[in-house]
Scaffold this motif. Sequence first.
Motif, PDB file in Angstrom:
ATOM      1  N   THR A   1       0.132  10.570   6.752  1.00  0.00           N
ATOM      2  CA  THR A   1       0.044  12.019   7.333  1.00  0.00           C
ATOM      3  C   THR A   1      -0.408  13.091   6.068  1.00  0.00           C
ATOM      4  O   THR A   1       0.213  12.983   4.994  1.00  0.00           O
ATOM      5  N   HIS A   2      -1.711  13.741   6.131  1.00  0.00           N
ATOM      6  CA  HIS A   2      -1.958  14.795   5.261  1.00  0.00           C
ATOM      7  C   HIS A   2      -1.021  15.717   5.057  1.00  0.00           C
ATOM      8  O   HIS A   2      -1.031  15.864   3.684  1.00  0.00           O
ATOM      9  N   GLU A   3      -0.216  16.144   5.789  1.00  0.00           N
ATOM     10  CA  GLU A   3       0.747  17.199   5.351  1.00  0.00           C
ATOM     11  C   GLU A   3       2.015  16.768   4.973  1.00  0.00           C
ATOM     12  O   GLU A   3       3.086  17.489   4.800  1.00  0.00           O
ATOM     13  N   GLU A   4       2.260  15.559   4.810  1.00  0.00           N
ATOM     14  CA  GLU A   4       3.581  14.824   4.368  1.00  0.00           C
ATOM     15  C   GLU A   4       3.039  13.957   3.152  1.00  0.00           C
ATOM     16  O   GLU A   4       3.224  14.516   2.028  1.00  0.00           O
ATOM     17  N   LEU A   5       3.131  12.511   2.966  1.00  0.00           N
ATOM     18  CA  LEU A   5       2.924  12.029   1.719  1.00  0.00           C
ATOM     19  C   LEU A   5       1.359  11.887   1.418  1.00  0.00           C
ATOM     20  O   LEU A   5       1.375  11.449   0.175  1.00  0.00           O
ATOM     21  N   ASN A   6       0.753  11.770   2.278  1.00  0.00           N
ATOM     22  CA  ASN A   6      -1.023  12.011   2.165  1.00  0.00           C
ATOM     23  C   ASN A   6      -1.207  10.707   0.946  1.00  0.00           C
ATOM     24  O   ASN A   6      -1.724  10.906   0.189  1.00  0.00           O
ATOM     25  N   SER A   7      -0.762   9.741   1.360  1.00  0.00           N
ATOM     26  CA  SER A   7      -1.029   8.347   0.700  1.00  0.00           C
ATOM     27  C   SER A   7      -1.529   7.191   1.740  1.00  0.00           C
ATOM     28  O   SER A   7      -2.023   7.627   2.695  1.00  0.00           O
ATOM     29  N   SER A   8      -1.642   5.809   1.286  1.00  0.00           N
ATOM     30  CA  SER A   8      -2.021   4.630   2.126  1.00  0.00           C
ATOM     31  C   SER A   8      -0.999   3.713   1.567  1.00  0.00           C
ATOM     32  O   SER A   8      -0.538   3.745   0.288  1.00  0.00           O
ATOM     33  N   ILE A   9      -0.742   2.847   2.446  1.00  0.00           N
ATOM     34  CA  ILE A   9       0.378   1.519   2.169  1.00  0.00           C
ATOM     35  C   ILE A   9      -0.342   0.677   1.134  1.00  0.00           C
ATOM     36  O   ILE A   9       0.683   0.286   0.137  1.00  0.00           O
ATOM     37  N   LEU A  10      -1.528   0.686   0.900  1.00  0.00           N
ATOM     38  CA  LEU A  10      -2.101  -0.124  -0.251  1.00  0.00           C
ATOM     39  C   LEU A  10      -1.971   0.646  -1.435  1.00  0.00           C
ATOM     40  O   LEU A  10      -1.888   0.002  -2.518  1.00  0.00           O
ATOM     41  N   GLU A  11      -2.078   1.875  -1.494  1.00  0.00           N
ATOM     42  CA  GLU A  11      -1.908   2.637  -2.897  1.00  0.00           C
ATOM     43  C   GLU A  11      -0.313   2.774  -3.299  1.00  0.00           C
ATOM     44  O   GLU A  11       0.039   2.381  -4.120  1.00  0.00           O
ATOM     45  N   VAL A  12       0.597   2.469  -2.102  1.00  0.00           N
ATOM     46  CA  VAL A  12       1.988   2.566  -2.258  1.00  0.00           C
ATOM     47  C   VAL A  12       2.189   1.161  -2.925  1.00  0.00           C
ATOM     48  O   VAL A  12       3.009   0.897  -4.116  1.00  0.00           O
ATOM     49  N   ILE A  13       1.693   0.181  -2.328  1.00  0.00           N
ATOM     50  CA  ILE A  13       1.716  -1.247  -2.922  1.00  0.00           C
ATOM     51  C   ILE A  13       1.491  -1.202  -4.466  1.00  0.00           C
ATOM     52  O   ILE A  13       2.292  -2.108  -5.344  1.00  0.00           O
ATOM     53  N   GLY A  14       0.256  -0.810  -4.714  1.00  0.00           N
ATOM     54  CA  GLY A  14      -0.145  -0.926  -6.111  1.00  0.00           C
ATOM     55  C   GLY A  14       0.681  -0.356  -7.147  1.00  0.00           C
ATOM     56  O   GLY A  14       0.890  -0.733  -8.135  1.00  0.00           O
ATOM     57  N   LYS A  15       1.453   0.845  -6.647  1.00  0.00           N
ATOM     58  CA  LYS A  15       2.267   1.731  -7.596  1.00  0.00           C
ATOM     59  C   LYS A  15       3.432   0.690  -8.071  1.00  0.00           C
ATOM     60  O   LYS A  15       3.915   0.614  -8.633  1.00  0.00           O
ATOM     61  N   LEU A  16       4.139   0.060  -6.771  1.00  0.00           N
ATOM     62  CA  LEU A  16       5.229  -0.541  -6.738  1.00  0.00           C
ATOM     63  C   LEU A  16       5.038  -2.039  -7.618  1.00  0.00           C
ATOM     64  O   LEU A  16       5.969  -2.380  -8.415  1.00  0.00           O
ATOM     65  N   GLN A  17       3.942  -2.668  -7.746  1.00  0.00           N
ATOM     66  CA  GLN A  17       3.531  -3.740  -8.330  1.00  0.00           C
ATOM     67  C   GLN A  17       3.685  -3.479  -9.866  1.00  0.00           C
ATOM     68  O   GLN A  17       3.637  -4.202 -10.445  1.00  0.00           O
ATOM     69  N   ASN A  18       3.451  -2.195 -10.181  1.00  0.00           N
ATOM     70  CA  ASN A  18       3.456  -1.935 -11.528  1.00  0.00           C
ATOM     71  C   ASN A  18       4.691  -1.530 -12.085  1.00  0.00           C
ATOM     72  O   ASN A  18       4.982  -1.340 -13.289  1.00  0.00           O
ATOM     73  N   ASP A  19       5.663  -1.502 -11.405  1.00  0.00           N
ATOM     74  CA  ASP A  19       7.284  -1.280 -11.487  1.00  0.00           C
ATOM     75  C   ASP A  19       8.009  -2.461 -11.859  1.00  0.00           C
ATOM     76  O   ASP A  19       8.092  -3.342 -10.991  1.00  0.00           O
ATOM     77  N   PRO A  20       8.440  -2.930 -13.017  1.00  0.00           N
ATOM     78  CA  PRO A  20       8.924  -4.118 -13.566  1.00  0.00           C
ATOM     79  C   PRO A  20      10.328  -4.339 -12.788  1.00  0.00           C
ATOM     80  O   PRO A  20      10.814  -5.658 -12.543  1.00  0.00           O
TER      81      PRO A  20
END
Length: 343
Positions: free
Chosen positions: A138-157
Amino acid sequence: MKINPVIFLIGLFLIVACEKAEIEAPVVDNPVLSLSIPSGFPAMNSAVQANLPTKYGVALGERLFQDKRFSGNNTVSCSSCHIQSSAFADHEAQAIGINGRVGIRNTPPIQNMAFMKFYNWDGSKLNLESQAIVPIITHEELNSSILEVIGKLQNDPSYPLLFTNAFGDPSITADRIYRSLAQYQYTLISANSKYDRVRLHQNEVFTESESRGYTIFQLKCKSCHDTELFTDQSFRNVGFPLNISTQEAGRARVTGIAADYMSFRVPSLRNIAYTAPYGSFGQFATLMDVLDYFDNGVLEAENLDPILKANNNRIPLTQQEKLDIIAFMKTLSDSTFVGTTKL
């Protein structure tokens, strides 16, 4: 000496298998948590049985719930709006998301989610596992995508071990994110209020005002705020002031049915003292404002709730009755759940 090729291959296979077994990570003990179902509560959502909370699934879900990388610019998490001290709601009239963007609705509390049949003000989701994507995109809430979220989490050891503990291997997937977030929320059960202790005869009694308020509540409020959840989980147009947003249509946004226009899910009143302001977009600053509005008369609508129509579009209340109802509703406060001192 001539070596039998069959015996040689079997021996080689056993050696490789043993070596593989030695380097494999041990199986993690991830027990299913026992949800304490309060006395008198309705049945749990059927989705819970398909995604029972586990020790590490819940731990992962709580970590994800607090991770600001779920937002497009890493500044807002689920917990930014769902604050424990406010019964996992907040004190904004309408939710404030990324870059200070204002949503169209008030942030609802997320207590006792395991027992709900619908989620969101308009009931657009039938289980928590599918609800999580809504604030993410949602634009007014987190304004992201699940693929973007997964990419960020994958970079966290730190996350591979958390996902391994919860699901058996380090793979970070959308389904696992949704499932763990839901597992965490399923454990957020609130049923330790003064009302509960009085109901269960645990050496506590109502004051005179609370007792009067309880009686009045049974007569004038229970038709909507029924069951031990203090909501019958129905969708009703109760004639509240209208949201000026052109995006808002209440339940009709989901069903497309005109008769559902500006009907919203009846909210639970548990922990109501912690969750001001009130209404689908925070129309009312206080509980007294809500009761005054019902007393003075609500907006006319073709699909106005029949109970209100039968009473000339109002719920008549004296000033003392309002004070007593509020006193009773404050007994629904669970200070242990919100992590604060008693009101």
